[in-house]
Design a protein around this motif. Structure first.
Motif, mmCIF file in Angstrom:
data_model
loop_
_atom_site.group_PDB
_atom_site.id
_atom_site.type_symbol
_atom_site.label_atom_id
_atom_site.label_comp_id
_atom_site.label_asym_id
_atom_site.label_seq_id
_atom_site.Cartn_x
_atom_site.Cartn_y
_atom_site.Cartn_z
ATOM 1 N N GLY A 56 7.043 50.646 8.597
ATOM 2 C CA GLY A 56 8.127 49.892 7.964
ATOM 3 C C GLY A 56 8.833 48.945 8.917
ATOM 4 N N THR A 57 8.933 49.333 10.172
ATOM 5 C CA THR A 57 9.571 48.470 11.166
ATOM 6 C C THR A 57 8.750 47.199 11.358
ATOM 7 O OG1 THR A 57 10.308 50.490 12.258
ATOM 8 C CG2 THR A 57 10.566 48.444 13.495
ATOM 9 N N ASP A 153 15.068 45.625 2.669
ATOM 10 C CA ASP A 153 14.593 46.804 3.373
ATOM 11 C C ASP A 153 14.595 47.936 2.349
ATOM 12 O OD1 ASP A 153 14.215 49.145 4.750
ATOM 13 O OD2 ASP A 153 15.391 48.552 6.504
ATOM 14 N N GLN A 156 13.556 53.141 1.978
ATOM 15 C CA GLN A 156 14.016 54.414 1.407
ATOM 16 C C GLN A 156 14.025 54.385 -0.123
ATOM 17 O OE1 GLN A 156 17.814 55.374 3.209
ATOM 18 N NE2 GLN A 156 16.960 55.366 5.275
ATOM 19 N N SER A 181 8.256 51.609 3.858
ATOM 20 C CA SER A 181 7.651 52.477 4.871
ATOM 21 C C SER A 181 6.978 53.657 4.189
ATOM 22 C CB SER A 181 8.750 52.996 5.809
ATOM 23 O OG SER A 181 8.291 54.127 6.535
ATOM 24 N N LYS A 186 9.247 59.773 3.671
ATOM 25 C CA LYS A 186 9.744 58.776 2.693
ATOM 26 C C LYS A 186 9.277 59.168 1.284
ATOM 27 C CE LYS A 186 11.801 56.531 5.833
ATOM 28 N NZ LYS A 186 11.880 55.310 6.566
HETATM 29 C C1 LIG Z 1 12.180 54.508 7.712
HETATM 30 C C2 LIG Z 1 12.962 53.257 7.754
HETATM 31 C C3 LIG Z 1 12.515 52.122 8.439
HETATM 32 C C4 LIG Z 1 11.318 52.120 9.340
HETATM 33 O O1 LIG Z 1 10.169 52.618 8.864
HETATM 34 P P1 LIG Z 1 9.040 53.142 9.889
HETATM 35 O O2 LIG Z 1 7.837 53.258 9.036
HETATM 36 O O3 LIG Z 1 9.512 54.448 10.437
HETATM 37 O O4 LIG Z 1 8.895 52.110 10.954
HETATM 38 C C5 LIG Z 1 13.261 50.957 8.330
HETATM 39 N N1 LIG Z 1 14.389 50.911 7.625
HETATM 40 C C6 LIG Z 1 14.867 51.989 6.978
HETATM 41 C C7 LIG Z 1 16.125 51.855 6.196
HETATM 42 C C8 LIG Z 1 14.186 53.192 7.035
HETATM 43 O O5 LIG Z 1 14.677 54.263 6.406
#
Ligand SMILES: *Cc1c(COP(=O)(O)O)cnc(C)c1O
Length: 369
Positions: A56-57, A153, A156, A181, A186
Motif C-alpha cells: 500500500g505504501t 488512501d 483500510q 493495501s 487488512k
Molecule cells: C496499511 C496502511 C498503509 C500501508 O500499507 P502497506 O501495505 O503496509 O504498505 C497506508 N496507509 C494506511 C492508512 C494504512 O492503514
C-alpha cells in the motif's frame, strides 16, 4: 486483534490449491493470475483499472509519481493516520501539509483542508480511516474548485461504499487515483505484502503500470524513472480466492461492531465513533475514545483478561520527530493530539464468535461501572 488462522481454516482447500497451481506453473512474477485478479478487483470496485503493486505504501508513492507531482509541491494529508501516507510525500521531496481531523469520525477535516490550501497545493490525500470513508462530498468539491488532485488512501477501507452526489461509489472509486493495501490484517489481506492502485483514466493507468515496472513500457527501454513494485503471482492467487468473500468479511465485522456500539453507546466515559454521512463503515478497526482520562488503565484492565487492544495512533504526524517541522493546520484546538491520548481499538475480525464479542463487551463495561 485478528484471527487469520481461523479465517484460513475456512478457505484452506481453495487457497492451498491456488498456491499449488502457481508453484507448478512457475510463473511467480507477472503471471496470468495477476491480471485475472486485477480484472476481478476492478469489477468488484466498479473502477475501470486496478493495478497490483508491492504494498500500500508503494501504491501511494506510485500515485504521486504518476500524477507528476514535483519537488516543492504541497500535498495535504491528515495528521491522525498511519505513517505511510506522510512518508511517501517526504521521500518524493514533496511538502507534506498536515491537517487536523474531525473528533467524531476521526477523518480529515474538510474545513482544515480549505484553510491549508495555498498556490502550491497540488494534491490532497484523504485517508478513509479505520474503514469509513472521509467526507468525499466536501473533498471532491474542494479539489474541483482549486483544480488539485485527490488520491484516496483506502488501505483500510476496501469494501466500503459511499453515496457521492446520488451515485453509489466504492471507497476506491472517487478520486484520480485510489490506493489500497493487502497487508495480512487488512480487510482483504494476502499472506505477505501486496497493494493496488485504482483509476478510471486510461492514460494514468498506463503511467502507473510503467512506473511500477522500472519506468518501462517496452522491455529495456526506460523513458521515465520508475520503481520495482509488483504483486506476486502467489499473492494474487490467494487474493483471488478471498475477493468473493470480502463482502461477507465486511458484514461479519459490521455485526461485531454493531454489538459493540449498542453496548457502549451509553457508557459514561466512552465515545463511540461517529458515522460519516453517506458512507458505510467496514471496521478495519473498531475504535473508541476514552473520555475520562483512563485509556491506559482500560488497556491494562483488558490485558489482565487476555483481551488485546491497540492504540492507533499514539503520536500524530505533526508530532513525529521526522516531521515536527512541517506545517500543521487545525481549525479548533488540536484534535489529532487529543485523539492520540484517548483512542483505543478493540479486537474485531471476520471469525469472532458472539461469545467472544460478549466477553469483551462485559470486560469493557465493568471497567466503567
Ligand atoms: C496499511 C496502511 C498503509 C500501508 O500499507 P502497506 O501495505 O503496509 O504498505 C497506508 N496507509 C494506511 C492508512 C494504512 O492503514
Amino acid at each position: 486483534m485478528v484471527d487469520l488462522k481461523r479465517q484460513y481454516q475456512n478457505i484452506k482447500t481453495e487457497v492451498d490449491t491456488a498456491i499449488q497451481e502457481v508453484i507448478e506453473s512457475t510463473a511467480f512474477i507477472r503471471g496470468g493470475k495477476v491480471r485475472e485478479f486485477e480484472d476481478n478487483l476492478a469489477k468488484y470496485a466498479g473502477v475501470k483499472h486496478a493495478i497490483g503493486c508491492g504494498n500500500g505504501t508503494d501504491a501511494l508513492q506510485i500515485a504521486c509519481m504518476a500524477l507528476g507531482l514535483q519537488e516543492g509541491d504541497e500535498v495535504i494529508v491528515p495528521s491522525f493516520t498511519f505513517i505511510a501516507s506522510a512518508e511517501i510525500i517526504a521521500l518524493l521531496k514533496l511538502t507534506p501539509i498536515f491537517v487536523d481531523v474531525d473528533y467524531d469520525t476521526m477523518n480529515i477535516s474538510v474545513e482544515a483542508v480549505k484553510k491549508a490550501i495555498t498556490s502550491k497545493t497540488k494534491a490532497i490525500i484523504p485517508v478513509h480511516l479505520f474503514g469509513q470513508c472521509a467526507d468525499m462530498t466536501g473533498l471532491t468539491k474542494v479539489a474541483k474548485d482549486h483544480n488539485i488532485f485527490l488520491i484516496e488512501d483506502a488501505c483500510q477501507a476496501l469494501g466500503a461504499t459511499y453515496m457521492l452526489n446520488g451515485e453509489q461509489k466504492s471507497a476506491v472509486g472517487m478520486s484520480d487515483i485510489a490506493c489500497t493495501s493487502f497487508f495480512p490484517s487488512k480487510n482483504l489481506g494476502c499472506y505477505g505484502d501486496g497493494g493496488a492502485l485504482f483509476t478510471n483514466d486510461d492514460e494514468l493507468a498506463a503511467n502507473i503500470r510503467q512506473i511500477a515496472n522500472h519506468g518501462s513500457r517496452v522491455k529495456y527501454h526506460h523513458d521515465i524513472v520508475g520503481v520495482n513494485s509488483r504483486l506476486d503471482t502467489i499473492q494474487a492467487a490467494i487474493l483471488d480466492v478471498k475477493l468473493p468473500h470480502l463482502d461477507d468479511y465486511c458484514k461479519a465485522r459490521q455485526k461485531v461492531a454493531a454489538k459493540y456500539n449498542e453496548a457502549f453507546a451509553n457508557v459514561k466515559g466512552l465515545d463511540i465513533t461517529g458515522t460519516v454521512e453517506n458512507s458505510t463503515h467496514v471496521y478495519h478497526q473498531y475504535t473508541l475514545k476514552v473520555t475520562n482520562g483512563k485509556r491506559d488503565a482500560l488497556k491494562a484492565h483488558l490485558a489482565e483478561q487476555n483481551i488485546p487492544s491497540m492504540v492507533y495512533y499514539p503520536i500524530p504526524m505533526h508530532q513525529q520527530k521526522a516531521y515536527e517541522n512541517e506545517r500543521y493546520v487545525s481549525v479548533e484546538g488540536d484534535v489529532s493530539a487529543q485523539l492520540s491520548e484517548c483512542v483505543i481499538s478493540l479486537p474485531i475480525h471476520t471469525e469472532m464468535t458472539a461469545e467472544e464479542n460478549e466477553f469483551i463487551i462485559e470486560k469493557v463495561v465493568e471497567f466503567f461501572d
